[in-house]
Design a protein around this motif. Structure first.
Motif, PDB file in Angstrom:
ATOM      1  N   ASP A 146      41.679  35.105  43.819  1.00 54.37           N
ATOM      2  CA  ASP A 146      42.740  35.390  44.791  1.00 54.37           C
ATOM      3  C   ASP A 146      43.125  36.869  44.744  1.00 54.37           C
ATOM      4  O   ASP A 146      43.184  37.545  45.768  1.00 54.37           O
ATOM      5  CB  ASP A 146      43.966  34.527  44.493  1.00 54.37           C
ATOM      6  CG  ASP A 146      45.150  34.923  45.371  1.00 54.37           C
ATOM      7  OD1 ASP A 146      44.989  34.885  46.614  1.00 54.37           O
ATOM      8  OD2 ASP A 146      46.204  35.295  44.839  1.00 54.37           O
ATOM      9  N   LEU A 147      43.353  37.371  43.535  1.00 51.40           N
ATOM     10  CA  LEU A 147      43.798  38.770  43.396  1.00 51.40           C
ATOM     11  C   LEU A 147      42.708  39.732  43.844  1.00 51.40           C
ATOM     12  O   LEU A 147      43.003  40.832  44.326  1.00 51.40           O
ATOM     13  CB  LEU A 147      44.176  39.065  41.940  1.00 51.40           C
ATOM     14  CG  LEU A 147      45.393  38.310  41.409  1.00 51.40           C
ATOM     15  CD1 LEU A 147      45.523  38.508  39.896  1.00 51.40           C
ATOM     16  CD2 LEU A 147      46.671  38.752  42.115  1.00 51.40           C
ATOM     17  N   TRP A 148      41.468  39.336  43.663  1.00 53.46           N
ATOM     18  CA  TRP A 148      40.339  40.195  44.062  1.00 53.46           C
ATOM     19  C   TRP A 148      40.448  40.577  45.542  1.00 53.46           C
ATOM     20  O   TRP A 148      40.020  41.654  45.935  1.00 53.46           O
ATOM     21  CB  TRP A 148      39.025  39.460  43.776  1.00 53.46           C
ATOM     22  CG  TRP A 148      37.784  40.293  43.828  1.00 53.46           C
ATOM     23  CD1 TRP A 148      37.688  41.640  43.670  1.00 53.46           C
ATOM     24  CD2 TRP A 148      36.453  39.825  44.037  1.00 53.46           C
ATOM     25  NE1 TRP A 148      36.367  42.032  43.770  1.00 53.46           N
ATOM     26  CE2 TRP A 148      35.591  40.937  43.992  1.00 53.46           C
ATOM     27  CE3 TRP A 148      35.898  38.560  44.264  1.00 53.46           C
ATOM     28  CZ2 TRP A 148      34.217  40.830  44.162  1.00 53.46           C
ATOM     29  CZ3 TRP A 148      34.528  38.449  44.421  1.00 53.46           C
ATOM     30  CH2 TRP A 148      33.707  39.580  44.374  1.00 53.46           C
ATOM     31  N   GLN A 149      41.028  39.670  46.358  1.00 49.60           N
ATOM     32  CA  GLN A 149      41.225  40.007  47.773  1.00 49.60           C
ATOM     33  C   GLN A 149      42.681  40.433  48.048  1.00 49.60           C
ATOM     34  O   GLN A 149      42.908  41.401  48.763  1.00 49.60           O
ATOM     35  CB  GLN A 149      40.750  38.869  48.703  1.00 49.60           C
ATOM     36  CG  GLN A 149      41.378  37.485  48.506  1.00 49.60           C
ATOM     37  CD  GLN A 149      42.710  37.315  49.195  1.00 49.60           C
ATOM     38  OE1 GLN A 149      42.988  37.956  50.215  1.00 49.60           O
ATOM     39  NE2 GLN A 149      43.565  36.471  48.643  1.00 49.60           N
ATOM     40  N   TRP A 150      43.628  39.738  47.426  1.00 54.67           N
ATOM     41  CA  TRP A 150      45.044  40.011  47.735  1.00 54.67           C
ATOM     42  C   TRP A 150      45.455  41.410  47.288  1.00 54.67           C
ATOM     43  O   TRP A 150      46.113  42.145  48.032  1.00 54.67           O
ATOM     44  CB  TRP A 150      45.917  38.948  47.052  1.00 54.67           C
ATOM     45  CG  TRP A 150      47.392  39.087  47.312  1.00 54.67           C
ATOM     46  CD1 TRP A 150      48.062  38.717  48.451  1.00 54.67           C
ATOM     47  CD2 TRP A 150      48.375  39.632  46.412  1.00 54.67           C
ATOM     48  NE1 TRP A 150      49.400  38.987  48.307  1.00 54.67           N
ATOM     49  CE2 TRP A 150      49.619  39.549  47.069  1.00 54.67           C
ATOM     50  CE3 TRP A 150      48.324  40.163  45.134  1.00 54.67           C
ATOM     51  CZ2 TRP A 150      50.804  39.984  46.476  1.00 54.67           C
ATOM     52  CZ3 TRP A 150      49.499  40.593  44.540  1.00 54.67           C
ATOM     53  CH2 TRP A 150      50.724  40.502  45.211  1.00 54.67           C
ATOM     54  N   ALA A 151      45.046  41.781  46.064  1.00 50.71           N
ATOM     55  CA  ALA A 151      45.497  43.056  45.509  1.00 50.71           C
ATOM     56  C   ALA A 151      44.853  44.253  46.193  1.00 50.71           C
ATOM     57  O   ALA A 151      45.281  45.389  45.999  1.00 50.71           O
ATOM     58  CB  ALA A 151      45.226  43.090  44.004  1.00 50.71           C
ATOM     59  N   VAL A 152      43.818  44.022  46.978  1.00 52.95           N
ATOM     60  CA  VAL A 152      43.240  45.134  47.742  1.00 52.95           C
ATOM     61  C   VAL A 152      43.576  44.965  49.229  1.00 52.95           C
ATOM     62  O   VAL A 152      42.812  45.342  50.110  1.00 52.95           O
ATOM     63  CB  VAL A 152      41.715  45.297  47.509  1.00 52.95           C
ATOM     64  CG1 VAL A 152      41.471  45.740  46.073  1.00 52.95           C
ATOM     65  CG2 VAL A 152      40.928  44.035  47.820  1.00 52.95           C
ATOM     66  N   GLU A 180      48.980  28.527  52.272  1.00 46.67           N
ATOM     67  CA  GLU A 180      47.837  28.695  53.176  1.00 46.67           C
ATOM     68  C   GLU A 180      46.835  29.713  52.646  1.00 46.67           C
ATOM     69  O   GLU A 180      45.667  29.679  53.008  1.00 46.67           O
ATOM     70  CB  GLU A 180      48.295  29.166  54.564  1.00 46.67           C
ATOM     71  CG  GLU A 180      49.074  28.144  55.373  1.00 46.67           C
ATOM     72  CD  GLU A 180      50.555  28.088  55.007  1.00 46.67           C
ATOM     73  OE1 GLU A 180      50.984  28.841  54.085  1.00 46.67           O
ATOM     74  OE2 GLU A 180      51.281  27.279  55.606  1.00 46.67           O
ATOM     75  N   GLU A 181      47.309  30.635  51.809  1.00 51.07           N
ATOM     76  CA  GLU A 181      46.417  31.687  51.315  1.00 51.07           C
ATOM     77  C   GLU A 181      45.522  31.223  50.165  1.00 51.07           C
ATOM     78  O   GLU A 181      44.634  31.964  49.744  1.00 51.07           O
ATOM     79  CB  GLU A 181      47.237  32.927  50.928  1.00 51.07           C
ATOM     80  CG  GLU A 181      47.937  33.516  52.138  1.00 51.07           C
ATOM     81  CD  GLU A 181      48.656  34.839  51.858  1.00 51.07           C
ATOM     82  OE1 GLU A 181      48.491  35.387  50.748  1.00 51.07           O
ATOM     83  OE2 GLU A 181      49.373  35.302  52.770  1.00 51.07           O
ATOM     84  N   GLY A 182      45.756  30.002  49.714  1.00 50.02           N
ATOM     85  CA  GLY A 182      44.883  29.460  48.675  1.00 50.02           C
ATOM     86  C   GLY A 182      43.446  29.334  49.135  1.00 50.02           C
ATOM     87  O   GLY A 182      42.516  29.274  48.334  1.00 50.02           O
TER      88      GLY A 182
END
Lengths: 391, 391
Positions: free
Chosen positions: B193-199, B329-331
């Motif tokens: 998740d963070l791999w996409q969210w944090a960028v 929903e972002e899961g």
């Protein structure tokens, strides 16, 4: 060899060759003397005569060698010519030290290795980074078994920043016809060599690579590469390189059954398990336990002697039978990985090692035929570029 | 909602669920109260009654919800059941907070998201690592443009050591039928998740992954993964994870047009270019120049509130309309990447996103059919495991 001195001739006084001339003229290599140079490009010969008055300057390697002035040659020509020059020199009884890369494609390098073996002469390659105490220590820790069986290698080596101005500085640069590749052939030969040498000569058995060509730069060849490899024992590896990242990273991580070693920022850290992971796992009964681990700063063992170190070792090998740190025959390993990365990208598929060398050559030739650079209009500048900070 | 309190019911008092019970019973979440729990496993219900005297304990979520005691549920069942439980709860008018992963396959999660949207209720996911100030700062630096356009992401997250004893602690563990995957489904949902969210929500457009199954362990599923991805803008990424490496690494590097950020050892370092690489490259005339770079230690902004933070944010979202840090929903994003990694390995080929969800489900079902674990003989222990040190 006069008075127990090894007499060197340098083939090509471009960027790297002129550096070796300076090292030898400065008397930094015990037992070695520089007795001649040659270069096929007239303005460069004129420059050399002015720069080093009294030093014999020849038009080509054949006449330099035939002069009887030299016992050993250093091949510092463009990449493609390394095997050709080396094969000619071996035929004339020379000891040969070649610049990296060993060549541009494995098939060509295999012929050079055969010529070297047939000649019985000393054959070295300028893998100066093998003189770096950090990589020597890593190799020693792996070979001695301190790290245990290798499980994972991971090298991010993206600190090769090259601007468009760099690529524009020679029309042969970063072309298929001029260099035969990009970051893999020009910048990374050392790292591709160390990637196997420093872990005890462990070569991948298959490669799946993703080269990107002309990324953020107007060039033909690859300047951004991610490659995944698998080893015979099931271990995996990743190699990432680029010339457009700023500031880039140089971080080499190797994981084994006994822990993990990281080389970064010129420092080595060893996270060492008290017992092997395998032994711990076999006896452990607790769900969330892990092996006891000690973080160890491996002390630095001084500066790397770099090119001078290789020249000294090569000289000692000829004069005193010292073991070569970088035998020329071993240049094929890094190049095999490099060629496999190109081929995997071109085929968009796995490449098993050893790969089909004819297929690789055919694919490379397609790209040479379409290249913007046409040999032999080799464009060179008379004075070498300032390579401060390069390797 | 009584007296402006959000009344929570926990579905499943296993390892994670019982942790949330403790947090809520300790009054650590303002505006929230725990009013009921349920668990399908009798010994666990008995254990819960002894552990938390006076707390209503139900056999299943339907009866717990129908009791009228709760306004919101936390779904902390085995992975496969998250969407089913969430869909049922939405149908009964509940606000729903699900544990990670959102589910085991995207098709199932898409249905859950549709149910959530139709209900109009608050829907959150326990992505507690989104509360970590380090990842929040990274996201802020990317979204605000400080790092420039993303060029490379690289996450080595191999510090999930799990021994055979861990895997042997439940017959459902690390099976296709019991968990639907290994390190990607159980340990890595946060990181994926963070791999996409944090960028800044940057999702790959295609994935080429290399999962290894049962590596150094006797299990069915993947416990060693290397994945290469490409983004729409030509950027590339690598994600490496494993549960057999000791001591493992957690290092997240993101490169952009304005430099590089590395998160490692709980610290963030930003190598910031004074001007963008693109601007420098356009104006630079020197062969070996590179952009001026400043190394900056980004100050730490405190400890992460973790699970409690997500519970608080979810409670505030329901009671006060606060924006969710981790909307349910972002899961689907991290799970999409995870599913694509499996599918790429199974097909030994690229997987473009969005991928063929029917094909993925069919391939997963093959493995479930051959799995050593047969539902519904879910084996559980009455008391939760000690999860100290897990996330």
């Amino acid at each position: 060899m006069s008075e127990n001195k090894l007499r060197f001739g340098i083939i090509g006084v471009g960027n790297m060759g002129s550096g070796h001339v300076k090292t030898l003229l400065a008397g930094q290599v015990e037992g070695a003397e520089l007795t001649a140079v040659c270069d096929g490009f007239e303005p460069k010969r004129e420059w050399a005569k002015k720069e080093w008055p009294g030093l014999p300057v020849f038009e080509d390697s054949a006449s330099m060698i035939d002069s009887g002035l030299v016992d050993a040659v250093v091949v510092a020509t463009p990449h493609y010519d390394h095997p050709t020059e080396a094969i000619q020199a071996f035929a004339k009884g020379m000891h040969v030290l070649i610049e990296k890369p060993a060549g541009v494609y494995v098939k060509q390098v295999r012929k050079m290795n055969e010529a070297a073996a047939a000649s019985g002469k000393t054959f070295g390659i300028m893998y100066n980074q093998r003189m770096n105490p950090l990589y020597q220590k890593l190799r020693e820790l792996v070979v001695s078994g301190e790290l245990g069986e290798i499980r994972r290698t991971n090298w991010i080596i993206t600190n090769w920043y090259r601007s468009q101005a760099y690529y524009d500085s020679g029309s042969w640069r970063a072309t298929w016809a001029g260099e035969g590749g990009g970051v893999l052939i020009n910048q990374c030969p050392h790292n591709l060599d160390l990637w196997q040498w420093a872990v005890g000569g462990l070569m991948p058995v298959r490669v799946r690579a993703f080269c990107q060509f002309g990324k953020h730069r107007s060039i033909e060849v690859e300047n951004d590469v991610t490659a995944y490899v698998e080893y015979d024992n099931g271990a995996t590896g990743v190699f990432i390189t680029s010339t457009a990242d700023a500031p880039g990273t140089n971080r080499f991580e190797v994981t084994g059954d006994r822990g993990k070693i990281v080389i970064e920022d010129g420092k080595m850290t060893f996270w060492r398990l008290r017992e092997s992971e395998q032994e711990f796992n076999a006896r452990n009964k607790a769900s969330f336990a892990s092996p006891e681990c000690w973080k160890i700063d491996i002390p630095s063992s001084g500066k790397s002697p770099e090119h001078r170190g290789i020249l000294q070792n090569f000289t000692n090998a000829v004069l005193k039978g010292e073991k070569l740190v970088a035998p020329g025959e071993e240049g094929i390993y890094g190049l095999t990985i490099s060629n496999a990365m190109h081929l995997s990208t071109w085929l968009d598929d796995w490449v098993d090692l050893p790969f089909n060398e004819d297929l690789h050559e055919a694919e490379l030739n397609k790209r040479i035929a379409a290249s913007s650079f046409k040999k032999p209009e080799t464009e060179q500048t008379a004075a070498p570029a300032d390579l401060t900070g390069t390797h």
